[in-house]
Design a protein around this motif. Structure first.
Motif, PDB file in Angstrom:
ATOM      1  N   ASP A  91       1.271  -6.611   8.334  1.00  0.00           N
ATOM      2  CA  ASP A  91       0.975  -7.884   7.672  1.00  0.00           C
ATOM      3  C   ASP A  91       2.245  -8.701   7.450  1.00  0.00           C
ATOM      4  OD1 ASP A  91      -1.751  -7.365   7.534  1.00  0.00           O
ATOM      5  OD2 ASP A  91      -1.619  -6.444   5.551  1.00  0.00           O
ATOM      6  N   ASN A 100      -4.635  -6.646   4.709  1.00  0.00           N
ATOM      7  CA  ASN A 100      -5.677  -6.114   5.584  1.00  0.00           C
ATOM      8  C   ASN A 100      -7.066  -6.486   5.053  1.00  0.00           C
ATOM      9  OD1 ASN A 100      -5.743  -4.360   8.117  1.00  0.00           O
ATOM     10  ND2 ASN A 100      -7.308  -3.378   6.873  1.00  0.00           N
ATOM     11  N   SER A 133       0.810  -1.225   0.000  1.00  0.00           N
ATOM     12  CA  SER A 133       0.000   0.000   0.000  1.00  0.00           C
ATOM     13  C   SER A 133       0.835   1.263   0.000  1.00  0.00           C
ATOM     14  CB  SER A 133      -0.901   0.003   1.239  1.00  0.00           C
ATOM     15  OG  SER A 133      -0.126   0.174   2.418  1.00  0.00           O
ATOM     16  N   GLY A 178       0.121  -0.717   6.981  1.00  0.00           N
ATOM     17  CA  GLY A 178       0.077  -1.655   5.864  1.00  0.00           C
ATOM     18  C   GLY A 178       1.464  -1.864   5.284  1.00  0.00           C
TER      19      GLY A 178
END
Length: 314
Positions: free
Chosen positions: A97, A137, A78, A83
């Protein structure tokens, strides 16, 4: 549907580097002023190592399909913490993540082969068996559960942010957005929520809001800052992080909470092992350290679940 239980004998280093050029392919907007470079984001990205010391947990590893040694994971980059982002070396991925995926891989004693993919492309590709799992996400919704299995690892959801000079103070009803330009990510639950509820404005005799979608977070914030958008709808944690690291914008409120999980092909035999691994991380304290690193302790879960029903707003 086929179950993605492919095992590969050749071990690949976790999270194969991705070039800066590949990252820029995900940008969306009208020009260079709509993108945020990796280098500009890098100085804001935490790099504390909370994963490498983890050891394999035999009980969790035994739940993997026989012969599983490495898996292909699709990662949505992203460009905006917490993120997945890219550091200023132009190749190293970092994000919440990433930490969760690497931690689970350590617990299961497997290696992850990483491929970058756009957010909206990952879930459809899981069904074809192109990837074994995906992260980005991904909120667990009842609609997605029809085609995808999830293993939850955090609770996030939908929220709003706007410029500090906006008259908006809180969004509790989407009819408050009537007549406004709303920026959000392409292929997300936010886009789906907004598109499905446009009629609320027209049914009330008001002008519908306009949904503006982007593939890159930098483009969303640029659109807001430059006045092309009036409000942003995105992840609760992402919005809070963003407003804390830029001037002139403010977080409005949480709108709808969602569990977030690793995504798998429907019927995957990998899910029990991943669930056990996440629960191991919760039990040994690694989970809390990851959340503290990314400033998301308010999104902690007490146990991982496999494809739970969508959380409903009271």
């Amino acid at each position: 549907m086929r179950t993605p239980t492919r095992a590969r004998n050749k071990l690949i280093a976790p999270f194969v580097p991705i070039t800066t050029a590949a990252l820029l392919l995900t940008a969306c907007g009208s020009g260079s002023d709509d993108t945020v470079s990796a280098a500009a984001q890098a100085d804001k990205i935490p790099t504390t190592d909370v994963v490498s010391a983890l050891k394999k947990d035999e009980a969790a590893a035994k739940l993997l399909p026989s012969g599983t040694t490495d898996l292909t994971i699709a990662v949505s980059v992203s460009g905006q913490p917490p993120g997945t982002s890219i550091l200023d070396d132009g190749k190293t991925l970092a994000g919440q993540d990433v930490d969760f995926a690497n931690a689970v891989a350590k617990v299961l004693g497997i290696t992850l082969r990483t491929e970058q993919a756009s957010f909206e492309a990952i879930l459809p590709a899981l069904d074809s068996g192109k990837y074994d799992l995906g992260v980005g996400n991904f909120g667990v919704t009842d609609e997605r559960r029809k085609a995808i299995d999830f293993v939850t690892y955090i609770n996030d959801g939908q929220g709003f942010a706007t410029r500090e000079d906006s008259k908006l103070t809180k969004v509790t009803d989407l009819k408050q957005l009537c007549g406004l330009n709303v920026a959000t990510g392409a292929g997300t639950t936010f886009e789906a929520t907004l598109e499905e509820n446009k009629r609320l404005c027209t049914d009330a005799g008001k002008k519908a809001y306009k949904v503006q979608t982007y593939n890159e977070q930098g483009a969303i914030w640029s659109s807001l800052q430059q006045g092309r958008s009036d409000i942003v709808m995105s992840t609760i944690n992402g919005l809070r992080y963003s407003v804390a690291h830029q001037q002139g914008v403010t977080f409005l409120n949480e709108f709808h909470r969602l569990d977030v999980g690793f995504a798998f092909q429907k019927g995957s035999r990998l899910t029990p092992a991943f669930q056990a691994a996440v629960n191991k991380l919760i039990a040994d304290g690694t989970y809390a350290r990851i959340l503290k690193k990314w400033g998301t302790t308010g999104s902690a879960i007490t146990k991982s679940e496999i494809s739970p029903p969508e959380l409903r707003t009271p």
